[in-house]
Design an enzyme around this catalytic site. Structure first.
Site, PDB file in Angstrom:
ATOM      1  N   TYR A 183     -11.004  25.187 -14.139  1.00  0.00           N
ATOM      2  CA  TYR A 183     -12.294  25.198 -13.457  1.00  0.00           C
ATOM      3  C   TYR A 183     -12.412  26.456 -12.605  1.00  0.00           C
ATOM      4  O   TYR A 183     -11.432  26.922 -12.019  1.00  0.00           O
ATOM      5  CB  TYR A 183     -12.439  23.983 -12.540  1.00  0.00           C
ATOM      6  CG  TYR A 183     -12.853  22.710 -13.245  1.00  0.00           C
ATOM      7  CD1 TYR A 183     -14.198  22.408 -13.447  1.00  0.00           C
ATOM      8  CD2 TYR A 183     -11.899  21.805 -13.694  1.00  0.00           C
ATOM      9  CE1 TYR A 183     -14.579  21.236 -14.079  1.00  0.00           C
ATOM     10  CE2 TYR A 183     -12.275  20.626 -14.330  1.00  0.00           C
ATOM     11  CZ  TYR A 183     -13.621  20.350 -14.517  1.00  0.00           C
ATOM     12  OH  TYR A 183     -13.994  19.195 -15.141  1.00  0.00           O
TER      13      TYR A 183
ATOM     14  N   ASP B 137     -19.334  16.426 -13.679  1.00  0.00           N
ATOM     15  CA  ASP B 137     -20.316  15.852 -12.761  1.00  0.00           C
ATOM     16  C   ASP B 137     -21.700  16.435 -13.019  1.00  0.00           C
ATOM     17  O   ASP B 137     -21.843  17.528 -13.578  1.00  0.00           O
ATOM     18  CB  ASP B 137     -19.931  16.150 -11.303  1.00  0.00           C
ATOM     19  CG  ASP B 137     -18.670  15.428 -10.873  1.00  0.00           C
ATOM     20  OD1 ASP B 137     -18.280  14.457 -11.548  1.00  0.00           O
ATOM     21  OD2 ASP B 137     -18.082  15.845  -9.858  1.00  0.00           O
TER      22      ASP B 137
END
Length: 245
Positions: free
Chosen positions: A109, A55
């Site tokens: 992540y 993103d």
């Protein structure tokens, strides 16, 4: 030859990851740089692929691209790093022609929180444990994305940190759009919207083969002004990964 290349980038130095006309994006800059150096002619004919399209605002320490090229293997990383700003390539592997960068074994992540006014790490771990394993995560993804398969397995969520920061490490084979940030929001206060993107790092995309590191050591990556302490910590962690390569 087909190669997989591992690289890091500062998400705030770009206007997102995927190519967009008239915008400076990670993928767009990498493709333009490869074309200018003669590494590829165009993405389609050279089978350019990205493992993860992060993103806008999200950084990476170990995202991966794949490309078919006749460019000298030993010269690929030095050539790319001599031209790119805001991104650093630091690992390479020769792969089979059928290799698909999207088909990773695991993605990792890390979300970074400053300890000030944050929940107790033990409480965060308790909240995180409910998401580990196979679940339908449709409520933790951005709507109307066309994603049909929202059932996936989270391999692990670990909460750790240091005196100043809390690290939320989440590992799975794949994730839905905005899923990690929405999970973090839920763990923190039961929210459903995505947590801010700037504190999220794609730490690694793993396959069943190692990446070779270039002979020359990595160079400091922190080239852009970072104001938030958590953002500085994120960039510091990326620096440690690529400068130790």
């Amino acid at each position: 030859m087909k190669y997989a290349l591992k690289f890091a980038y500062d998400g705030q130095a770009f206007e997102g990851y995927a190519r967009q006309p008239g915008m400076r994006t990670v993928e767009g800059e990498v493709i333009e740089t490869m074309q200018s150096l003669g590494i590829i002619e165009d993405p389609r004919s050279n089978a350019f692929q990205s493992a993860s399209r992060t993103d806008r605002g999200v950084s990476a320490a170990g995202n991966v691209i794949a490309v078919v090229t006749g460019f000298d293997k030993d010269a690929l990383i030095p050539a790319l790093n001599s031209k790119l700003d805001g991104a650093v390539f630091w690992g390479i592997a020769q792969v089979e022609g059928g290799f698909n960068a999207r088909h990773a074994r695991e993605r990792w992540y890390r979300y970074i929180l400053h300890r000030t006014r944050m929940p107790d790490p033990n409480e965060l771990q308790t909240a995180a444990n409910q998401f580990v394993g196979e679940h339908d995560f449709c409520d933790y993804a951005k709507k109307d994305t066309g994603e049909e398969n929202t059932v996936l397995t989270i391999n692990s969520i670990d909460i750790n940190g240091n005196a100043d920061f809390i690290f939320i490490d989440i590992k799975a084979e794949r994730f839905l759009w905005q899923m990690v940030r929405r999970l973090v929001s839920s763990m923190m206060d039961g929210g459903t919207g995505p947590a801010p993107a700037e504190n999220l790092i794609l730490m690694d995309v793993a396959y069943d083969f190692p990446f070779n590191e270039p002979t020359e050591k990595g160079t400091p990556f922190l080239k852009h002004h970072i104001s938030a302490r958590t953002r500085a910590e994120a960039m510091s962690q990326i620096d440690k990964i690529i400068t130790s390569a």
